[in-house]
Scaffold this motif. Structure first.
Motif, PDB file in Angstrom:
ATOM      1  N   CYS A  88       0.834  -1.203   0.000  1.00 50.12           N
ATOM      2  CA  CYS A  88       0.000   0.000   0.000  1.00 50.12           C
ATOM      3  C   CYS A  88       0.866   1.248   0.000  1.00 50.12           C
ATOM      4  O   CYS A  88       0.469   2.291   0.503  1.00 50.12           O
ATOM      5  CB  CYS A  88      -0.935  -0.001   1.201  1.00 50.12           C
ATOM      6  SG  CYS A  88      -2.049  -1.412   1.194  1.00 50.12           S
ATOM      7  N   LEU A  92       1.862   2.383  -5.504  1.00 51.35           N
ATOM      8  CA  LEU A  92       0.898   1.370  -5.946  1.00 51.35           C
ATOM      9  C   LEU A  92      -0.476   1.709  -5.384  1.00 51.35           C
ATOM     10  O   LEU A  92      -0.604   2.084  -4.223  1.00 51.35           O
ATOM     11  CB  LEU A  92       1.304  -0.031  -5.456  1.00 51.35           C
ATOM     12  CG  LEU A  92       2.542  -0.676  -6.082  1.00 51.35           C
ATOM     13  CD1 LEU A  92       2.844  -1.985  -5.373  1.00 51.35           C
ATOM     14  CD2 LEU A  92       2.328  -0.923  -7.560  1.00 51.35           C
ATOM     15  N   ILE A  94      -3.136   0.014  -4.166  1.00 56.54           N
ATOM     16  CA  ILE A  94      -3.707  -1.232  -3.659  1.00 56.54           C
ATOM     17  C   ILE A  94      -4.535  -0.920  -2.422  1.00 56.54           C
ATOM     18  O   ILE A  94      -4.052  -0.293  -1.478  1.00 56.54           O
ATOM     19  CB  ILE A  94      -2.597  -2.252  -3.327  1.00 56.54           C
ATOM     20  CG1 ILE A  94      -1.873  -2.667  -4.616  1.00 56.54           C
ATOM     21  CG2 ILE A  94      -3.173  -3.473  -2.627  1.00 56.54           C
ATOM     22  CD1 ILE A  94      -0.822  -3.726  -4.424  1.00 56.54           C
ATOM     23  N   TYR A 109      -6.459  -4.894  -6.145  1.00 57.14           N
ATOM     24  CA  TYR A 109      -5.555  -4.239  -7.098  1.00 57.14           C
ATOM     25  C   TYR A 109      -6.093  -4.437  -8.507  1.00 57.14           C
ATOM     26  O   TYR A 109      -6.279  -5.567  -8.958  1.00 57.14           O
ATOM     27  CB  TYR A 109      -4.155  -4.843  -6.979  1.00 57.14           C
ATOM     28  CG  TYR A 109      -3.125  -4.221  -7.888  1.00 57.14           C
ATOM     29  CD1 TYR A 109      -2.763  -2.886  -7.746  1.00 57.14           C
ATOM     30  CD2 TYR A 109      -2.501  -4.968  -8.876  1.00 57.14           C
ATOM     31  CE1 TYR A 109      -1.811  -2.318  -8.559  1.00 57.14           C
ATOM     32  CE2 TYR A 109      -1.536  -4.408  -9.700  1.00 57.14           C
ATOM     33  CZ  TYR A 109      -1.190  -3.075  -9.532  1.00 57.14           C
ATOM     34  OH  TYR A 109      -0.243  -2.519 -10.340  1.00 57.14           O
TER      35      TYR A 109
END
Length: 380
Positions: A88, A92, A94, A109
């Motif tokens: 996280c 990214l 996510i 994701y």
């Protein structure tokens, strides 16, 4: 006299003891400044266990992170890492959701949803069962006294579509779609042709290597040169899979093009084979001659136009069009798509010529797309 000798003897003994104490003090001081240990203690099921192969750094989208307080370690043959800190990170997108009792952890994701259970190898990916080699755990770190979710890094990467590599230098590298690629923008609703330009490879994926050059750098230079022309042309809406040395996944590149409802996807590459191999070619998927804008354009027409312009720019032998149905970016994009191979990095003379003319190649990419869009009546 005896008294003097006794005093001298005592003084010599004190000096001797002092000398002997210096190395001892030096050892203690060095221990205080030692780097972090190579092992880590974790409390698992109320038992303290020591794990080896500790790693205090990880690379995510080519950005090295210091995770000394929540280090990676080896458990049952798998590297375990702190889920929230690694997956996280800012590079990214996510989503992380842990249940209130820390029984389950869900990572989301792109189109993938991975649900894990504390202490169980069984997980659920996109509604289907999957099995890890090592259990994820909500586990207590003895050094910090705090508990975190630790997950098998490679297993999570594989299931979420991230690239996992353990380098020879011992650094774990994770690459996915950076913020510059994945976008929450809605697909454009105007009448401008939408184009997605892709610079092949990038980040930890160098692409072909030859004559002291890396493919990823040449493709990026060509893309940025093309971008300088598109930035001045308001007739197009253009998206780029990368504009720096990052590695978007192949699936991520396709997803960007599909989400943006692109009219054309064009991927920039440099070829490699023998030192005598030469020429410019363009790949497309003959088995998927999809079209957009009411059949205004298809993949073969796009590839033909791009080959014409880039081969003219390079002056290399014309290798023509190549049917390739096994390439992700040519079969998972839903719009006309092509992949251009400007020349051979394995060929010294072509490499020298390419390095000297990257800006001209970028202009050729721009002019090829302008001509095909004009020909099909999508721009004036």
């Amino acid at each position: 006299m005896k008294r003097i000798k006794k005093i001298v003897s005592m003084m010599l003994m004190v000096l001797l003891l002092g000398a002997l104490m210096v190395p001892e003090l030096a050892v203690d001081a060095s221990e205080l400044t030692n780097p972090t240990p190579t092992t880590i203690k974790m409390v698992l099921r109320q038992k303290t266990k020591v794990y080896k192969k500790r790693k205090n750094q990880v690379s995510v989208n080519d950005s090295v992170m210091d995770i000394t307080k929540k280090p990676i370690f080896l458990k049952s043959g798998s590297y375990m890492g702190p889920a929230k800190q690694i997956f996280c990170s800012s590079s990214l997108k996510i989503k992380y959701k842990s249940s209130s009792n820390h029984k389950t952890l869900v990572l989301t994701y792109n189109d993938h949803v991975l649900r894990m259970t504390n202490g169980s190898k069984k997980a659920v990916l996109d509604g289907k069962k999957t099995t890890f080699g090592t259990c994820p755990f909500y586990i207590k770190n003895k050094e910090t006294g705090k508990s975190y979710w630790y997950v098998p890094i490679k297993s999570v990467c594989t299931r979420l579509g991230l690239v996992y590599k353990l380098g020879k230098d011992g650094l774990i590298r994770i690459n996915g779609i950076p913020n510059g690629v994945e976008t929450d923008e809605p697909a454009p609703s105007n009448d401008k042709p939408v184009i997605v330009l892709d610079a092949g490879h990038g980040g930890s994926d160098s692409g072909a290597l030859g004559n002291n050059k890396a493919e990823k750098n040449l493709t990026l230079s060509i893309l940025l040169a093309a971008k300088s022309y598109f930035d001045k042309d308001k007739r197009f809406q253009v998206y780029y899979t990368r504009t720096s040395d990052t590695y978007p996944t192949l699936e991520g590149r396709c997803k960007l093009a599909n989400d943006m409802k692109a009219d054309a996807f064009v991927s920039i590459h440099i070829n490699s084979y023998k030192s005598t191999s030469a020429g410019t070619e363009t790949l497309y998927n003959y088995g998927r001659l999809s079209a957009t804008r009411k059949n205004a354009l298809n993949s073969k027409e796009l590839a033909t136009m791009m080959q014409k312009h880039i081969q003219s720019a390079t002056g290399f032998p014309n290798r023509g069009l190549v049917d390739r149905r096994d390439l992700c970016v040519l079969n998972k994009t839903v719009m006309p798509a092509c992949l251009m191979e400007f020349g051979f990095i394995s060929n010294k003379s072509e490499t020298i010529s390419m390095c000297a003319n990257l800006n001209r190649y970028g202009k050729a990419v721009y002019e090829g797309l302008v001509e095909i869009m004009k020909t099909k009546g999508l721009i004036k």
